[in-house]
Design an enzyme around this catalytic site. Structure first.
Site, mmCIF file in Angstrom:
data_model
loop_
_atom_site.group_PDB
_atom_site.id
_atom_site.type_symbol
_atom_site.label_atom_id
_atom_site.label_comp_id
_atom_site.label_asym_id
_atom_site.label_seq_id
_atom_site.Cartn_x
_atom_site.Cartn_y
_atom_site.Cartn_z
ATOM 1 N N GLY A 306 0.803 -1.219 0.000
ATOM 2 C CA GLY A 306 0.000 0.000 0.000
ATOM 3 C C GLY A 306 0.834 1.266 0.000
ATOM 4 C CB SER A 307 -0.001 4.646 1.199
ATOM 5 O OG SER A 307 -1.170 4.759 0.415
ATOM 6 C CB THR A 308 4.474 1.538 3.333
ATOM 7 O OG1 THR A 308 4.249 0.335 2.563
ATOM 8 C CG2 THR A 308 3.629 1.494 4.585
ATOM 9 C CG PHE A 309 5.694 0.241 -2.456
ATOM 10 C CD1 PHE A 309 6.046 -0.608 -1.428
ATOM 11 C CD2 PHE A 309 6.103 -0.086 -3.746
ATOM 12 C CE1 PHE A 309 6.780 -1.758 -1.668
ATOM 13 C CE2 PHE A 309 6.841 -1.230 -3.996
ATOM 14 C CZ PHE A 309 7.189 -2.068 -2.956
ATOM 15 C CE LYS A 310 -0.009 6.767 -2.050
ATOM 16 N NZ LYS A 310 -1.253 7.214 -1.402
#
Length: 583
Positions: A306-310
């Site tokens: 999820g948004s941890t990849f941002k």
């Protein structure tokens, strides 16, 4: 002398001559007597020769069989292993402070000699009084084979069971000394330690790692010893490990989740101080956790993060020089591509700066940054961060990440905000550590390692200036964004949440989430990274099943309890000079 008298004398002389003397002047009976003696002597010699030949042949056969058995593996010729192998020691496993995590204890195993069993039914009936779960049918089958000289009945008995069976006085029943692996902490560090099989051989975790370093090979050739071996010290801090597992187990219970996990990682050495995955198992009785507990979700489970990849998408955009932290991107309208619509969960419907894209976790803004970076460079950076390759560490249970076979633009966009690539939570934490420690990727380790040793193998993946900017964004999100629920007063926690929809039957399910939070503390001078995840929660805080209300509070609970143990001093006030704070 009369005629008659002379006749009698001559007859007597003739009889004496014919019966007493032979023609050679000797007694006429000596020849048959000597022949008889020679015949008997010859027969005796023949019999002795036959006996010698018979014994020679017999011992020759026995010697040949012994040589044959000696050339075979012990398992082929006997059900009982040699005593030195039965009693062979495994090294104790200790935490970084010398606390025992795994050790050997002496025990015994029960065996029978079926050929000496008088009454199999009676023997089984007596044994069942001590071993109520005894397999009666299987045991009877073993004891009924009268040609058998050995059969295991039960491995690794307790001293009480041994005493009770001895009191039964069953002929043909015996005990063989063995060693059993004992884990004082039970399931506290189960996925790190792993477990051993009935023969005390490592099956998983660090137990298997130890065997793979040569212990198993030595055991296979009988070169082990019953003498204590040098202990193996891990990087794990048992106190921190206990906290991490406690938080993870509580998350599964309180959030009614399918699973959860967490890790505490030293960002300068790569040492794992604590790691837990739930459900787990008790290595003292691993069979009970076979259904779900054996899976180490931290290193052997892959998930869309999820948004941890941002965090990584922003880092590569800044590090490439194609995007500045002061740049802005239009996030006022959704992106439509290939029949898909990319939208924001917390849509602001306006132009956003790079810090705002990070703070509001904008899918649209992140996708537009990656569009500038380009697909090839994006893939190169993710490989550099170790997110597309198999992680290298001591644990045998490490899964290979998954990615699209062919990358297209739609894949590049979705991967930028954490959909389309599945990685393990542990390697995500390792990559995150590289973005806050000055830009060095350090392989994780479960063994003690100094900072100098880590620097020898570290790989620079981003510039220090990029690391400084990511640290600033972490701090911003911890103060104003979705990371606020992870903050611990005095320890300045920064990080990034990630809420990913789960894939069910090839489609994303809106009601099932995989939530994660990656954090660093103290954020002004980071020493540790903490990553938590919660898989399919159904009862998050305030009724919210997103990362901010599940994974973020997990980070808070871990840091609140573990930071003082790790030697991190709290700081209060704007400049950190305040020693006391009122609540």
């Amino acid at each position: 002398m009369s005629f008659l008298s002379r006749i009698m004398v001559l007859k007597s002389q003739a009889h004496f001559s014919s019966g007493v003397y032979n023609r050679f002047g000797g007694p006429s009976g000596s020849l048959p007597l000597e022949g008889s003696r020679k015949k008997k002597s010859g027969q005796a010699k023949s019999r002795v020769g036959l006996l010698i030949l018979g014994f020679t042949a017999l011992y020759g056969v026995i010697g040949g069989r012994l040589v044959e058995y000696g050339m075979k593996d012990p398992e082929v010729v006997s059900s009982i292993l040699p005593p030195d192998r039965l009693m062979a020691s495994r090294p104790d496993i200790l935490d970084r402070n010398g606390e025992v995590l795994a050790t050997d204890i002496r025990t015994v195993s029960l065996f029978a000699e079926p050929n000496k069993i008088v009454d199999a039914d009676e023997a089984i009936e007596k044994l069942a009084t001590v071993l109520p779960d005894l397999d009666v049918r299987g045991t009877y089958k073993k004891l009924s084979v009268k040609s058998s000289h050995f059969a295991w009945l039960r491995r690794q008995l307790t001293p009480k069971q041994q005493s009770q069976i001895l009191a039964l006085g069953i002929p043909g029943i015996g005990f063989r000394p063995e060693k059993r692996r004992f884990y004082p902490g039970g399931p506290t560090a189960s996925h790190i330690l792993g477990y051993v099989n009935i023969d005390n051989r490592g099956v998983a975790g660090m137990e298997k790692y130890i065997d793979d370093q040569g212990l198993a090979d030595l055991a296979s050739v009988g070169m082990t010893s019953d003498q204590p071996l040098e202990p193996v010290k891990l990087s794990i801090d048992l106190r921190v490990q206990n906290i991490v597992r406690d938080v993870v187990i509580n998350a599964v219970t309180n959030y009614e989740a399918k699973g959860a996990g967490a890790v505490v990682l030293n960002i300068h050495t790569g040492e794992v101080l604590g790691m837990a995955s739930a459900p787990d198992f008790d290595p003292n009785n691993p069979e009970e956790g076979a259904k779900e507990g054996w899976l180490n979700r931290m290193s052997n489970g892959t998930f869309e993060m999820g948004s941890t990849f941002k965090t990584f998408s922003t880092a590569m955009a800044l590090d490439s020089g194609k995007v500045s932290i002061n740049d802005s991107f239009d996030a006022s309208r959704p992106i439509r591509i290939g029949g898909f619509t990319i939208n924001d969960f917390h849509g602001q419907r306006r132009w956003l700066t790079v810090p705002e894209i990070f703070e509001y976790s904008s899918n649209i803004g992140t996708a537009k940054m990656i569009d500038i970076v380009g697909m090839d460079l994006q893939k190169d950076y993710l490989t550099r961060f170790g997110l597309l390759t198999k992680m290298r560490t001591e644990l045998p249970e490490v899964k290979m990440p998954s990615q699209p076979k062919v990358w297209k633009k739609i894949n590049s966009i979705t991967i930028s905000f954490g959909h389309g690539v599945s990685t393990t939570p542990l390697q995500t934490a390792v990559a995150g550590a590289a973005l806050v420690n000055g830009g060095k990727l350090i392989e994780p380790t479960f063994l003690p390692r100094t900072r100098d040793q880590a620097d020898e193998t570290a790989e620079v993946v981003v510039k220090k200036s990029t690391s400084d900017e990511i640290r600033y964004l972490f701090k911003l999100n911890g103060l104003k964004g979705s990371g606020r629920n992870a903050d611990v007063p005095g320890f300045n926690v920064g990080g990034k949440t990630g809420t990913a929809d789960k894939v069910v039957n090839g489609r994303y399910a809106n009601d099932l989430n995989f939530n994660a939070f990656i954090a660093a503390f103290p954020i002004d001078n980071p020493q540790y990274v903490v990553l938590t995840f919660c898989d399919e929660p159904h009862n998050g805080e305030k009724g919210q099943n997103i990362a901010a209300y599940t994974a973020a509070p997990m980070v808070k609970n871990i840091i609140r309890r573990a930071a003082p143990i790790l030697g991190i001093e709290p700081q209060f006030g704007q400049d950190g000079s305040a020693l006391l704070v009122s609540y």
